[in-house]
Design an enzyme around this catalytic site. Structure first.
Site, PDB file in Angstrom:
ATOM      1  CE  LYS A  69    -106.237   2.222  10.462  1.00  0.00           C
ATOM      2  NZ  LYS A  69    -105.653   2.874   9.244  1.00  0.00           N
ATOM      3  CB  CYS A  70    -107.258  11.164  14.423  1.00  0.00           C
ATOM      4  SG  CYS A  70    -107.593  12.184  15.662  1.00  0.00           S
ATOM      5  N   GLY A  71    -110.180  11.787  13.413  1.00  0.00           N
ATOM      6  CA  GLY A  71    -111.053  13.000  12.697  1.00  0.00           C
ATOM      7  C   GLY A  71    -110.052  14.190  12.533  1.00  0.00           C
TER       8      GLY A  71
END
Length: 167
Positions: free
Chosen positions: A38-40
């Protein structure tokens, strides 16, 4: 594991919590990445998988190992099973994604402690700054390169190919 001298001396845990002996990868070139769902930078899974497929097709001695980590903004909160499903369903990941680890602090995975000391980051910093930092391990089990999270997987191809060309 203070006595470790190469990458192949370590046995991190796999997705089932069992030892994954890196000695089985002796003679291979390995790209190690701390990942998050759930990271850029999560879309880098697609670039990593493409890099893996492209290079493995030409040279079966190339391996990518993903190590999920929830230390940066809580961006990988799922269980090992949930993380595996996410990687496969959303990005078609076929390279090994091992068990969730810490990369910094008192509970940091010994492999990461060793890699950080072998190849410190900018200004000699030994900590991992964020998700998707990358380490390149040569056939000899030594750390050859380290890249920041912002470095796109596709930009690593030439350097990995150089390492694969060494015998």
């Amino acid at each position: 594991m203070a006595s470790a001298t190469t990458f192949f001396d370590f046995k991190p845990k796999d997705k089932k919590g069992e030892e994954y002996s890196l000695a089985d990868l002796k003679g291979k070139v390995v790209l190690v990445v701390n990942t998050a769902s759930k990271c850029g930078f999560t879309p880098q899974f697609a670039g990593l998988e493409k890099l893996y497929q492209d290079l493995k097709a030409k040279n079966p001695d190339f391996v990518i190992l993903g190590f999920p980590c929830n230390q940066f903004g809580g961006q990988d909160p799922g269980s090992n099973d949930e993380i595996q499903q996410f990687c496969q369903l959303n990005y078609g990941v076929t390279f090994p994604v091992l068990g969730k680890i810490d990369v910094n602090g008192d509970k940091a995975e010994p492999l990461y402690e060793w890699m950080k000391s072998e190849k410190p980051g900018l200004m000699g910093l030994k900590r991992i700054k964020w998700n998707f930092e990358k380490f390149l391990i040569g056939r000899d089990g030594k750390v050859k390169a380290r890249w920041a999270s912002t470095t796109k997987p596709e930009s690593l191809k030439a350097e990995i190919e150089k390492e694969l060309a060494k015998q």
